[in-house]
Design a protein around this motif. Structure first.
Motif, PDB file in Angstrom:
ATOM      1  N   MET A   1       0.977  -1.065  -0.031  1.00 15.41           N
ATOM      2  CA  MET A   1       0.021  -0.234  -0.101  1.00 15.41           C
ATOM      3  C   MET A   1       1.170   1.102   0.005  1.00 15.41           C
ATOM      4  SD  MET A   1      -2.651  -1.463   3.173  1.00 15.41           S
ATOM      5  CE  MET A   1      -4.089  -1.108   2.811  1.00 15.41           C
ATOM      6  N   THR A   2       0.896   2.083  -1.303  1.00 13.97           N
ATOM      7  CA  THR A   2       1.516   2.832  -0.928  1.00 13.97           C
ATOM      8  C   THR A   2       1.122   4.658  -1.612  1.00 13.97           C
ATOM      9  OG1 THR A   2       2.042   2.689  -3.583  1.00 13.97           O
ATOM     10  CG2 THR A   2       3.668   1.829  -2.324  1.00 13.97           C
ATOM     11  N   SER A   3       1.451   5.705  -1.839  1.00 10.67           N
ATOM     12  CA  SER A   3       0.992   7.035  -1.439  1.00 10.67           C
ATOM     13  C   SER A   3       1.934   7.324  -3.000  1.00 10.67           C
ATOM     14  CB  SER A   3       1.248   7.732  -0.069  1.00 10.67           C
ATOM     15  OG  SER A   3      -0.053   7.004   0.336  1.00 10.67           O
ATOM     16  N   MET A   4       2.491   7.366  -3.236  1.00 14.06           N
ATOM     17  CA  MET A   4       3.823   8.167  -4.354  1.00 14.06           C
ATOM     18  C   MET A   4       3.699   6.486  -5.290  1.00 14.06           C
ATOM     19  SD  MET A   4       4.029  10.362  -2.071  1.00 14.06           S
ATOM     20  CE  MET A   4       5.382  11.464  -3.125  1.00 14.06           C
ATOM     21  N   PRO A   5       3.635   7.846  -6.787  1.00 10.56           N
ATOM     22  CA  PRO A   5       2.985   9.132  -6.655  1.00 10.56           C
ATOM     23  C   PRO A   5       1.247   9.611  -6.260  1.00 10.56           C
ATOM     24  CG  PRO A   5       2.939   8.137  -9.056  1.00 10.56           C
ATOM     25  CD  PRO A   5       3.485   7.144  -7.504  1.00 10.56           C
ATOM     26  N   THR A   6       0.747   8.450  -6.493  1.00 10.87           N
ATOM     27  CA  THR A   6      -0.510   8.097  -6.313  1.00 10.87           C
ATOM     28  C   THR A   6      -0.809   7.455  -5.460  1.00 10.87           C
ATOM     29  OG1 THR A   6      -1.375   7.389  -7.601  1.00 10.87           O
ATOM     30  CG2 THR A   6      -1.326   9.948  -7.987  1.00 10.87           C
ATOM     31  N   PRO A   7      -2.133   7.126  -4.453  1.00  9.15           N
ATOM     32  CA  PRO A   7      -2.295   6.203  -3.186  1.00  9.15           C
ATOM     33  C   PRO A   7      -2.472   5.190  -4.689  1.00  9.15           C
ATOM     34  CG  PRO A   7      -3.669   7.706  -3.027  1.00  9.15           C
ATOM     35  CD  PRO A   7      -3.131   8.167  -4.128  1.00  9.15           C
TER      36      PRO A   7
ATOM     37  N   TYR B   1     -12.111  -4.859  -3.725  1.00  3.72           N
ATOM     38  CA  TYR B   1     -11.467  -3.754  -2.782  1.00  3.72           C
ATOM     39  C   TYR B   1     -10.989  -2.891  -2.814  1.00  3.72           C
ATOM     40  CZ  TYR B   1      -6.346  -5.093  -3.439  1.00  3.72           C
ATOM     41  OH  TYR B   1      -5.667  -4.739  -3.432  1.00  3.72           O
ATOM     42  N   VAL B   2     -10.903  -1.914  -1.621  1.00  3.53           N
ATOM     43  CA  VAL B   2     -10.938   0.106  -2.013  1.00  3.53           C
ATOM     44  C   VAL B   2     -10.206   0.266  -0.873  1.00  3.53           C
ATOM     45  CG1 VAL B   2     -13.084   0.088  -1.151  1.00  3.53           C
ATOM     46  CG2 VAL B   2     -12.333   1.568  -2.535  1.00  3.53           C
ATOM     47  N   ASP B   3      -9.816   1.507  -1.200  1.00  3.57           N
ATOM     48  CA  ASP B   3      -8.914   2.201  -0.640  1.00  3.57           C
ATOM     49  C   ASP B   3      -9.916   2.827   0.569  1.00  3.57           C
ATOM     50  OD1 ASP B   3      -7.344   3.551   1.051  1.00  3.57           O
ATOM     51  OD2 ASP B   3      -5.502   4.091   0.743  1.00  3.57           O
ATOM     52  N   THR B   4     -10.380   3.116   1.785  1.00  2.33           N
ATOM     53  CA  THR B   4     -11.649   4.212   1.491  1.00  2.33           C
ATOM     54  C   THR B   4     -11.036   5.127   3.037  1.00  2.33           C
ATOM     55  OG1 THR B   4     -12.050   3.431   4.146  1.00  2.33           O
ATOM     56  CG2 THR B   4     -13.325   1.937   2.168  1.00  2.33           C
ATOM     57  N   GLN B   5      -9.906   5.409   2.716  1.00  4.42           N
ATOM     58  CA  GLN B   5      -9.403   6.462   3.554  1.00  4.42           C
ATOM     59  C   GLN B   5      -9.617   7.866   2.454  1.00  4.42           C
ATOM     60  OE1 GLN B   5      -7.803   6.336   6.651  1.00  4.42           O
ATOM     61  NE2 GLN B   5      -8.743   4.010   6.324  1.00  4.42           N
TER      62      GLN B   5
ATOM     63  N   VAL C   1      -8.784  13.781   0.314  1.00  2.79           N
ATOM     64  CA  VAL C   1     -10.159  12.668  -1.214  1.00  2.79           C
ATOM     65  C   VAL C   1     -10.620  11.519  -0.624  1.00  2.79           C
ATOM     66  CG1 VAL C   1      -9.723  12.020  -2.994  1.00  2.79           C
ATOM     67  CG2 VAL C   1      -9.818  14.483  -3.143  1.00  2.79           C
ATOM     68  N   ALA C   2     -10.929  10.797  -0.932  1.00  6.98           N
ATOM     69  CA  ALA C   2     -11.185   8.936  -0.939  1.00  6.98           C
ATOM     70  C   ALA C   2     -10.431   8.740  -1.298  1.00  6.98           C
ATOM     71  CB  ALA C   2     -13.470   8.979  -0.522  1.00  6.98           C
ATOM     72  N   HIS C   3      -9.756   7.816  -1.065  1.00  7.08           N
ATOM     73  CA  HIS C   3      -9.168   7.222  -2.613  1.00  7.08           C
ATOM     74  C   HIS C   3      -9.961   6.478  -3.351  1.00  7.08           C
ATOM     75  CE1 HIS C   3      -5.530   6.658   0.915  1.00  7.08           C
ATOM     76  NE2 HIS C   3      -5.271   8.365   0.287  1.00  7.08           N
ATOM     77  N   GLU C   4     -10.642   5.531  -3.310  1.00  9.74           N
ATOM     78  CA  GLU C   4     -11.622   5.376  -4.156  1.00  9.74           C
ATOM     79  C   GLU C   4     -11.928   6.398  -4.999  1.00  9.74           C
ATOM     80  OE1 GLU C   4     -15.693   3.227  -4.834  1.00  9.74           O
ATOM     81  OE2 GLU C   4     -15.603   5.001  -3.008  1.00  9.74           O
ATOM     82  N   GLN C   5     -11.812   7.319  -4.881  1.00  6.09           N
ATOM     83  CA  GLN C   5     -11.880   8.515  -5.694  1.00  6.09           C
ATOM     84  C   GLN C   5     -10.768   8.915  -6.927  1.00  6.09           C
ATOM     85  OE1 GLN C   5     -14.061  12.223  -3.900  1.00  6.09           O
ATOM     86  NE2 GLN C   5     -15.938  11.531  -3.642  1.00  6.09           N
ATOM     87  N   ILE C   6      -9.943   8.409  -6.544  1.00  6.89           N
ATOM     88  CA  ILE C   6      -8.805   8.259  -7.715  1.00  6.89           C
ATOM     89  C   ILE C   6      -7.830   7.086  -7.868  1.00  6.89           C
ATOM     90  CG2 ILE C   6      -7.759  10.570  -6.355  1.00  6.89           C
ATOM     91  CD1 ILE C   6      -6.035   9.080  -4.888  1.00  6.89           C
TER      92      ILE C   6
ATOM     93  N   ILE D   1     -13.357   7.452 -12.159  1.00  7.42           N
ATOM     94  CA  ILE D   1     -12.010   6.393 -11.911  1.00  7.42           C
ATOM     95  C   ILE D   1     -11.926   5.499 -11.286  1.00  7.42           C
ATOM     96  CG2 ILE D   1      -9.783   7.173 -11.284  1.00  7.42           C
ATOM     97  CD1 ILE D   1      -9.664   9.708 -11.422  1.00  7.42           C
ATOM     98  N   ALA D   2     -12.906   4.665 -10.228  1.00 11.45           N
ATOM     99  CA  ALA D   2     -12.990   3.231  -9.424  1.00 11.45           C
ATOM    100  C   ALA D   2     -13.320   2.862 -10.742  1.00 11.45           C
ATOM    101  CB  ALA D   2     -13.829   3.791  -8.689  1.00 11.45           C
ATOM    102  N   ARG D   3     -14.305   2.937 -11.092  1.00 10.88           N
ATOM    103  CA  ARG D   3     -15.360   2.230 -12.219  1.00 10.88           C
ATOM    104  C   ARG D   3     -14.354   2.193 -13.340  1.00 10.88           C
ATOM    105  NH1 ARG D   3     -19.379   6.604 -12.494  1.00 10.88           N
ATOM    106  NH2 ARG D   3     -19.111   7.228 -14.321  1.00 10.88           N
ATOM    107  N   ASP D   4     -13.706   2.744 -13.840  1.00 13.86           N
ATOM    108  CA  ASP D   4     -12.520   2.710 -14.979  1.00 13.86           C
ATOM    109  C   ASP D   4     -11.949   1.571 -14.969  1.00 13.86           C
ATOM    110  OD1 ASP D   4     -13.452   4.619 -16.546  1.00 13.86           O
ATOM    111  OD2 ASP D   4     -11.596   6.537 -15.868  1.00 13.86           O
ATOM    112  N   ARG D   5     -11.082   1.908 -13.099  1.00 16.35           N
ATOM    113  CA  ARG D   5      -9.821   1.048 -12.738  1.00 16.35           C
ATOM    114  C   ARG D   5     -10.716  -0.634 -12.951  1.00 16.35           C
ATOM    115  NH1 ARG D   5      -5.911  -1.983 -12.687  1.00 16.35           N
ATOM    116  NH2 ARG D   5      -5.164  -2.355 -10.641  1.00 16.35           N
TER     117      ARG D   5
END
Length: 189
Positions: free
Chosen positions: A43-49, A119-123, A127-132, A163-167
């Motif tokens: 589970m990383t945050s760089m460059p994005t979650p 599954y999803v990261d709900t943090q 911004v909710a990580h799901e939204q990215i 973006i979650a739908r695209d993923r």
């Protein structure tokens, strides 16, 4: 040029076999279905979650271990009891980890039902990580590639962030390819 004696050859062979066995143990042993018993996700945050890798495949009874590398993250099954719509097998137990904040902290879940699990990261620090698009998938065993029997293979629900739908669409393509490699063709094609 000197020819090595038998003892030197056997010692070298033993070191090679030991090294290969060590690599296999880090990857997880294989179960009766030829699939790993364990998979590791970072589970990383760089460059994005992100979950790395975003798609893992384990045998029935296999275990996935999520390891925190940076930022604040969790992992929650897409299930009405944990977060969002149903995107795991109906008979499967959902999971919802606590927030992981320390480097090296882990969460593990064992998958006892074959199928496709999203599954999803709900943090939601900013911004909710799901939204990215921080969505991942676990494929357990060799399930049929039929969206009517696999909620995780259905088209993404319209109420999910775009973006979650695209993923999820990307994960569906990857999963169909994986299952088709074993002759599990989608029944809707």
């Amino acid at each position: 040029m000197t020819t090595p004696d038998r003892r030197t050859v056997l010692r070298g062979l033993g070191l090679t076999i030991g090294a290969v066995a060590g690599c296999q143990s880090r990857l997880g042993s294989s179960g009766s279905d030829g699939l790993p018993d364990t998979a590791d996700v970072t589970m990383t945050s760089m460059p994005t979650p992100a979950f790395e890798p975003g798609l893992v495949h384990v045998g029935v009874g296999g275990r996935v271990v999520w390891t925190h590398e940076s930022g604040d993250h969790d992992t929650a099954a897409y299930h009405p009891d944990t977060y969002g719509p149903l995107r795991i097998p109906e008979s499967a137990a959902p999971w919802d980890s606590p927030t992981l904040t320390h480097v090296g902290e882990t969460f593990a879940h064992t998958f006892t039902e074959p199928g496709v699990y999203d599954y999803v990261d709900t943090q939601a620090v900013c911004v909710a990580h799901e939204q990215i698009g921080n969505v991942g998938r676990v494929v357990v065993g060799w399930p049929e590639a039929d969206p009517s029997s696999q909620p995780g293979l259905a088209p993404p629900q319209s109420n999910l962030p775009s973006i979650a739908r695209d993923r999820i669409d990307e994960l569906n393509e990857q999963t169909y390819s994986l299952l088709e490699s074993r002759g599990r063709t989608p029944s809707n094609e």
